[in-house]
Design an enzyme around this catalytic site. Structure first.
Site: not given
Ligand code: BGC
Ligand code: NOJ
Length: 822
Positions: A487
């Site tokens: 993400d």
């Molecule tokens: C986090 C991710 C997460 C994303 C979506 C980001 O701040 O680092 O792990 O998937 O937010 O909520």
């Molecule tokens: C947490 C999110 O919930 C997931 O969807 C994502 O793939 C990982 N972070 C990596 O960014």
């Protein structure tokens, strides 16, 4: 250093010191009513949706840590001394303390000056309430005159509004106190048809519902005025902050024991039946009264607890293993499976790191959570798949999130995460493999929850594949969109404004940046589609029109594979992406972010490089550049500064989260990949590095709970290398479960039957397992008789070809499998 120990026979983790490095929590509830509970009774409860139907308050980011909970106070009325039997919030030093977290329940036991208290918290199956079963024992030789106080703080339902909209909220709180039961009915007189109740089995000496009367002005939960003075105010809240507190006087002779039960519940009434008498503003309490009467009886509470235990024995019994490694056994048999259930229920919404206010259910997250859950209750996985797929967009894309209460796609977050739809294919494939239920593919499912748009689920899967084919970039790799699995790899974001969301800000139209990860995932999804397609054709012959054949899907996979070798292979490992300028990322050409874990995992899982040997190169590169004693980091070298064109990944300080942290979700992909190339020692070594049980001895560094996975462990660039964060709600749970059970132990559901193909460490002489699969109980015994991975199988005494056990005849419910590894 440890703060407790595992009690595997009881399936519990026993915390023996209340001041754990962080609150170590557990979950209550199975279906609709849920609670979070820490080892010192902190936490909160909600019905279905942690944001919209919050029953009790919790104070985030608080000091002292972990404020708000299911508090009890004991007061010795002969001395006026009082304490919390769960240590918090008074923090009076206890003579003994023990917290046992089990599956769906927590028991906190303590002793001070000869008074033993044991509080068992759980949610009975099928009910929207929680029980606190408190047993007090006087272990002194003299009588004890005690007061027991309960205390919770009600949330005014919408947890977000509750913490922000004070000008309204301070005027709307309403209570009823009838027959010693405290009813919270804020907004019941207008649009809500639900209320909360808090009941107690003891005869009340008093009660309170006005927070400031209970605590006293300018005081905290650590020294409530009412507890200090041993007298409740019998206060009724009108606005401000409603609470619930009962006061029971307990006289205990020497050696005497007494049980007092509290029930906190959620109740809905039909709109026409809200008030009693009709036309009044008084809650119709009939339905709640039934539950209260029932569960205030110890015998019924005990029975409900016993049923909960049995339920978990049944669920966990679907797969049990006995291996030479105790950490493996307890994670597979108990904790990892349990965590899979919790992540399936909660997605990423409510933990001590997820506020319950922010995220709904993730499209990709829920599909992956299924992978570790589906064998436990396939019917619930089925329901989830149908819910998720009904939010799918007509163009095959996906809302990134949906709200559990409404089951609708979340417009604020929107779509454009180009990996999302492909996970649906993996989720459905896992479901069909586990259950053999092909009917799910015929289910008529809407797009965007729009009536009239129904099509068979199978078509949804086709559109998922088509979505990628429609979005190829300059190198013919899939366009990344807002982000792929990572993400934080926001290649179209270009955000220079503080506070802007990296996930939803898209400043470029995204026609250039491409993802090698999605390419690998696409190949994997096409293989699943081809498999499903072949079997469907076998089953239905010409009666079903397939616009695309299995050859088509394998053709797409083939083309994509060629593209990956042309544009996604860096010589020694798979590249990660191309940015908006068409520059490569995850390549030797880069100075930072030269090698990423995700494409190595997913491409190998898709079988890329298995034939030409590149797979071993890629995995060796992972070992050389990314592996640490605390797990495998996400990429190297870490980004040392913020790069506008890379987005959130470079916003994190080096070593944390997606910027080169050990992002545990990705580690099992490498374990699976190592198993694919037959390196059981390496696969198991990586498994052990992040196995929370194996890290129990370094709890002072790891900090999070030793019984569940955390999303992240600080990487080698971090000052706190080895420190975990974001425990509980992470795709790490499902993927580790898959890696250990399906790849390393090799017990893998396939469309044709159960496959037994272990790739275990060289020094293991074997293992035993029992696995329920499509109504059949498989008793599996694996013996090593040579150093390799070659398997020969005997099923009920007969040797069979290959590694997939053919489905037995209908009336056979038990099968014995002997596997020999040479
Ligand atoms: C986090 C991710 C997460 C994303 C979506 C980001 O701040 O680092 O792990 O998937 O937010 O909520
Ligand atoms: C947490 C999110 O919930 C997931 O969807 C994502 O793939 C990982 N972070 C990596 O960014």
């Amino acid at each position: 250093m440890k703060f407790g120990h595992f009690d595997d026979a009881q399936r519990e983790y026993v915390i023996t010191q209340p001041d754990t490095p962080l609150p170590w929590i557990n979950y209550l509830g199975n279906e609709e009513y849920f609670g979070l509970i820490s080892n010192t009774a902190g936490g909160y409860s909600f019905y279905k949706d942690a944001r919209l139907r919050r029953l009790t308050r919790y104070r985030y980011n608080n000091s002292p840590l972990d404020m708000g909970g299911r508090y009890l106070y004991l007061r010795d009325n002969s001395t006026g001394n009082y304490w919390s039997p769960s240590w918090m919030p008074t923090r009076v030093k206890l003579d003994e303390y023990e917290c046992r977290h089990g599956q769906g329940y927590t028991v906190i036991t303590s002793r001070l000056n000869g008074i033993r208290s044991s509080a068992r918290y759980f949610v009975p199956l099928g009910e929207s309430l929680e029980i606190w079963q408190v047993t007090l024992t006087n272990e002194n030789e003299s009588e004890a005159e005690l007061s027991l106080f309960s205390a919770i703080e009600f949330c005014l339902w919408d947890a977000n509004d509750d913490t922000t909209n004070f000008q309204r909220n301070y005027s709307i709180g309403q209570m009823e106190i009838v027959d010693d039961v405290i009813y919270h009915k804020t907004e019941y007189r207008e649009r809500r048809n639900h209320f909360a109740y808090f009941a107690c089995s003891g005869k009340l000496a008093g009660f309170d519902t006005v927070r400031e009367d209970f605590l006293g002005p300018y005081r905290g939960w650590d020294e409530p005025f009412v507890v200090e003075h041993g007298e409740s105010c019998n206060s009724e809240a009108h606005g401000w902050q409603p609470i619930g507190s009962h006061h029971v006087r307990v006289h205990l002779k020497a050696g005497e024991q007494r049980q007092i039960i509290f029930i906190l519940g959620y109740q809905e009434n039909p709109v026409a039946d809200k008030f009693d008498p009709p036309g009044s503003q008084i809650i119709n309490k009939k339905s709640a009264r039934k539950a209260i009467e029932k569960y205030l009886q110890p015998i019924n509470a005990d029975k409900a607890f016993y049923e909960l235990r049995e339920y978990w024995t049944m669920l966990l019994g679907k797969l049990q293993v006995s291996t030479p490694d105790e950490h493996t056994d307890r994670m597979v048999n108990i904790w990892n499976a349990y965590q899979c259930m919790v992540t399936f229920n909660m997605s990423r919404s409510a933990s001590y790191f997820e506020s319950g206010i922010g995220r709904g259910m993730g499209f990709r997250d829920s599909n992956q959570d299924l992978l570790g859950f589906v064998h436990m209750i396939p019917e619930r996985a089925r329901e989830r798949i149908l819910d998720i797929s009904a939010t799918q967009l007509k163009n095959g894309g996906a809302f990134h999130q949906y709200q559990p209460l409404t089951k609708r796609g979340n417009n604020d977050v929107g779509s454009g995460f180009n990996d999302d739809p492909l996970w649906l294919v993996l989720g459905v494939a896992a479901y069909v493999k586990e259950s053999g239920d092909w009917s799910i593919l015929d289910e008529q499912v809407q797009y965007e929850n729009e009536p009239g748009t129904e099509s068979p689920l199978y078509e949804h899967l086709q559109r998922s594949i088509q979505y990628t084919l429609d979005r190829l970039g300059p190198n013919n790799l899939p366009l990344i969109g807002r982000a792929d699995w990572n993400d934080c790899l926001n290649l179209n974001c270009f955000s220079d404004t503080p506070g802007q969301s990296f996930q939803t800000t898209t400043n470029k139209d995204g026609q250039v940046a491409e993802s090698v990860f999605i390419a690998g995932l696409f190949v994997l999804a096409c293989q699943e589609m081809a498999g499903i397609n072949i079997k469907m054709k076998e089953g239905r012959g010409d009666s079903f029109v397939f616009p695309l054949s299995s050859e088509d899907y394998l053709g797409f996979a083939d083309d994509m594979e060629k593209t990956v070798w042309a544009a996604g292979w860096d010589g020694d490992w798979f590249r990660r992406a191309y940015d908006d300028f068409g520059h490569v990322l995850g390549s030797k050409e880069n100075t930072e972010g030269q090698i990423f874990i995700e494409p190595q995992g997913i491409c190998v899982m898709a079988g890329l490089g298995v034939e030409n040997g590149n797979v071993v190169k890629a995995l060796d590169a992972v070992g050389e550049h990314l592996a640490t004693p605390h797990g495998i980091v996400l990429q190297q070298p870490a980004f040392s500064q913020y790069y506008l064109h890379l987005g959130e990944i470079s916003s994190y300080p080096p070593g944390y989260k997606e910027n080169a942290g050990v992002f545990c979700h990705t580690n099992p992909w490498i374990m699976i990949a190592e198993a694919i190339v037959g390196r059981g020692d390496k696969a198991f070594d990586y498994y052990t590095r992040i196995n929370p049980s194996a890290r129990e001895g370094i709890s002072e560094l790891h900090k999070c709970e030793p019984y569940v996975y955390a999303q992240m462990i600080a990487g080698k660039d971090a000052a706190t290398h080895g420190e975990a964060k974001n425990s509980w709600l992470s795709g790490t749970a499902a993927w580790n479960y898959v890696a250990i059970t399906q790849s390393i132990l090799g017990i893998q559901p396939t469309l044709d039957g159960l496959q037994i193909k272990p790739v275990i460490p060289a020094e293991w002489n074997g293992f035993e397992a029992t696995r329920n699969f499509r109504g059949v109980r498989y008793e599996i015994s694996v013996k090593r008789d040579g150093p390799g991975n070659e398997i020969s199988l005997e099923v009920d005494g007969q040797p069979i070809e290959g590694t997939v056990i053919p489905l037995p005849k209908e009336n056979i419910t038990h099968v014995k499998v002997k596997a020999v590894i040479r």
